[in-house]
Design a protein around this motif. Structure first.
Motif, short mmCIF file in Angstrom:
data_model
loop_
_atom_site.label_atom_id
_atom_site.label_comp_id
_atom_site.label_asym_id
_atom_site.label_seq_id
_atom_site.Cartn_x
_atom_site.Cartn_y
_atom_site.Cartn_z
N ILE A 36 0.65 -1.00 0.01
CA ILE A 36 -0.33 -0.10 0.32
C ILE A 36 1.07 1.25 0.49
N VAL A 37 1.03 2.18 -0.77
CA VAL A 37 1.45 3.19 -1.23
C VAL A 37 0.60 4.74 -0.99
N ALA A 48 5.45 10.57 -10.28
CA ALA A 48 5.53 9.37 -11.85
C ALA A 48 6.42 8.33 -11.67
N VAL A 49 7.60 8.24 -10.56
CA VAL A 49 8.27 6.96 -9.90
C VAL A 49 7.28 6.32 -9.51
N ILE A 50 6.62 6.10 -8.38
CA ILE A 50 5.32 5.49 -8.06
C ILE A 50 4.61 4.49 -9.13
N ARG A 56 1.58 -3.82 -9.13
CA ARG A 56 2.67 -3.97 -8.17
C ARG A 56 2.80 -3.93 -6.95
N ILE A 57 1.41 -3.14 -7.02
CA ILE A 57 0.56 -2.15 -5.98
C ILE A 57 -0.08 -2.64 -5.20
N ALA A 58 -0.42 -2.73 -4.46
CA ALA A 58 -2.41 -3.38 -4.19
C ALA A 58 -3.21 -2.00 -4.23
#
Length: 250
Positions: A36-37, A48-50, A56-58
């Protein structure tokens, strides 16, 4: 079914470090991680990086917040894992097997409510040299009265406990992690297990930033220990001595 581990990363304008933090989570050898981010509506290219890792980020949110603890609370609300831990945007896991070791500890000691371990502080440059070790040591209530607490980014707790005892107290702006840990460990006396392994590498901030915040942290720590009926003068003084002693040992 394998234990699900929710890992939360919060960030704001961390384009220089967020990729390493994300990759250290995604590169873990444990298969059942819910990542989680929570971004505070960054303006420096962090989003933009994220986005490069979005598949792959839920769960991912980017919106203004009321500070880091508000962002952490958003992450806790989204978490559906059996166990929850944090990965700060300036930090990295010590190695790719950390989460597997944490899960094995929970599985081998089913009455354990939380697990914590050791960490290292690294320099904020390309050399990333170890500046200071932070060794957790065995848990005891007496040590807490003397200012000891486990290193926050190494702490993993059962989600059921967080649902029961609550999230971060937003009345404290820069040391709410201290209040959170005191509440769980001292007030509610949850069962903690010390995993004698390095969990995280934490990047040091600039000296001016660290010194500028030091006095404010000291004031909040005093108020937090007093709030939990722990002798604040003794606890805060000994907490600082412990930090100094581990720095000198390096």
């Amino acid at each position: 079914m394998t234990m699900k581990v929710s890992i939360i990363t919060i960030c704001y304008n961390r384009s220089a470090t967020i990729a390493k933090a994300i990759e250290s989570v995604l590169n873990q050898d444990y298969p059942n991680i819910e990542y989680i981010v929570i971004d505070g509506n960054s303006t420096d290219g962090t989003q933009a990086v994220i986005a490069k890792y979005s598949s792959r980020i839920a769960q991912y949110i980017s919106e203004p917040d009321q500070g880091m603890y508000d962002a952490l609370n958003k992450g806790l609300q989204l978490a559906t894992g059996d166990v929850v831990g944090l990965m700060h945007s300036d930090d990295e896991f010590y190695d790719t097997g950390v989460v597997s070791k944490i899960v094995a500890t929970f599985m081998n000691t089913p009455d354990t409510d939380g697990v914590y371990g050791d960490g290292v502080y690294i320099s904020n440059d390309t050399a990333a040299k170890v500046v200071r070790n932070r060794i957790g040591g065995a848990f005891s209530l007496d040590k807490i009265k003397k200012g000891w607490l486990p290193l926050h980014p190494t702490v993993y707790l059962k989600k059921s406990l967080i649902d029961k005892y609550g999230a971060y107290n937003l009345d404290f702006k820069i040391a709410s992690d201290t209040e959170f840990l005191l509440r769980y460990l001292f007030k509610y006396k949850i069962k903690m297990f010390y995993l004698q392994q390095y969990i995280v590498k934490m990047r040091m901030g600039g000296l001016s930033t660290s010194y500028a915040r030091a006095f404010e942290v000291l004031k909040e720590d005093y108020a937090i220990y007093k709030f939990h009926n722990v002798n604040p003068i003794r606890a805060v003084f000994q907490k600082k001595l412990q930090a100094l002693s581990q720095y000198l040992k390096k």
